[in-house]
Design a protein around this motif. Sequence first.
Motif, PDB file in Angstrom:
ATOM      1  N   ASP A 257      13.275 -11.418 -12.004  1.00 15.57           N
ATOM      2  CA  ASP A 257      14.187 -12.612 -12.358  1.00 15.57           C
ATOM      3  C   ASP A 257      14.687 -12.127 -13.945  1.00 15.57           C
ATOM      4  N   ASP A 258      13.780 -11.884 -14.506  1.00 15.18           N
ATOM      5  CA  ASP A 258      14.166 -11.264 -16.151  1.00 15.18           C
ATOM      6  C   ASP A 258      15.018  -9.872 -15.973  1.00 15.18           C
TER       7      ASP A 258
ATOM      8  N   SER B 210       8.777  -8.449 -13.474  1.00 19.38           N
ATOM      9  CA  SER B 210       9.499  -9.811 -13.413  1.00 19.38           C
ATOM     10  C   SER B 210      11.022  -9.270 -13.081  1.00 19.38           C
TER      11      SER B 210
ATOM     12  N   THR C 288       9.550 -18.911 -19.358  1.00 21.95           N
ATOM     13  CA  THR C 288      10.460 -18.607 -20.346  1.00 21.95           C
ATOM     14  C   THR C 288      11.270 -17.211 -20.281  1.00 21.95           C
ATOM     15  N   HIS C 289      12.534 -17.142 -20.694  1.00 28.65           N
ATOM     16  CA  HIS C 289      13.336 -15.812 -20.689  1.00 28.65           C
ATOM     17  C   HIS C 289      14.023 -15.629 -21.804  1.00 28.65           C
ATOM     18  N   ASP C 290      14.245 -14.133 -21.904  1.00 30.59           N
ATOM     19  CA  ASP C 290      14.906 -13.854 -23.096  1.00 30.59           C
ATOM     20  C   ASP C 290      16.262 -14.161 -23.164  1.00 30.59           C
TER      21      ASP C 290
ATOM     22  N   TYR D 291       9.629  -5.537 -18.930  1.00 27.83           N
ATOM     23  CA  TYR D 291       9.426  -6.831 -17.828  1.00 27.83           C
ATOM     24  C   TYR D 291       8.417  -6.361 -16.795  1.00 27.83           C
TER      25      TYR D 291
ATOM     26  N   ASN E 150      19.197 -16.765 -21.206  1.00 26.66           N
ATOM     27  CA  ASN E 150      19.646 -17.876 -20.348  1.00 26.66           C
ATOM     28  C   ASN E 150      21.054 -18.303 -20.550  1.00 26.66           C
TER      29      ASN E 150
ATOM     30  N   ARG F  65      18.467 -10.975 -15.547  1.00 21.29           N
ATOM     31  CA  ARG F  65      19.119 -11.491 -16.463  1.00 21.29           C
ATOM     32  C   ARG F  65      19.733 -10.519 -17.532  1.00 21.29           C
TER      33      ARG F  65
END
Length: 245
Positions: free
Chosen positions: A62-63, A60, A30-32, A17, A34, A66
């Motif tokens: 946010d990623d 990143s 888009t994310h890996d 990331y 969700n 997650r």
Amino acid sequence: MNDIEKFDEFLSSYNKYYQPVSEISMPCPTHDKNCPSRKQQECVSKNKEPLVSSDFMMYSFDDICRTTDIINVCNLPSTCDALYLDKKRKVLYFIEFKGVIIDWNNKRKELNNVLRYISNDSPCKEKYYNRLKRIYNNTGDELAFKLRLKPFETLDLALPNVYKDYCIKNNISKEDMIDIREFLSNMKKVYIVVAISDKRNPTADRVGSYRFILRKPFDRLRDLGLFEIVEIMDHNEFKFFLDRI
């Protein structure tokens, strides 16, 4: 290894990331991973290009959040979009990209266009106009609230838990761990909101709405010592900033 080197090693473990600003600042990313129980929202952004076109690399965040088992992907904290560590200057940068305009005055004409089919002498015109105005103001308040919340949840919730998760997964002993809260407290921190103008008006005037709404709460971030520097920039100012770090 000192704490800066340990923190850099921690961030580097999320090399997947470590991405260009152009990718991190894409509208509707888009994310890996969700939330499986939440339907993916349709992207309503008219802009299909990065909010900031730059090859400068950042994490990143946010990623990263997650991927953290401790953090519930269905109840993610409100965090900044990107992190960047300047090891030489010992500065940690928190970056938020925001492409939504929340200036009521610039939207007044749009609301008038919505109401142009209502006759001027109609008693309904003022009622509907005020209702639309109230809806728009509430939206602006929500955006401003989220921007005020992000630095706190990033520092107090997200980063400590991401680091804890990293230590667990990599079997790092307590002796080798950073006291992450103390480290973040002592670290020089910079928080930047990059408020993007539209294509027709790429100057900084639209950024003024953010500066007006967030001036006092962002002053408090400095006054309380949470961040040494808090800035709101347009994309041209941000590109110039990237050229200097």
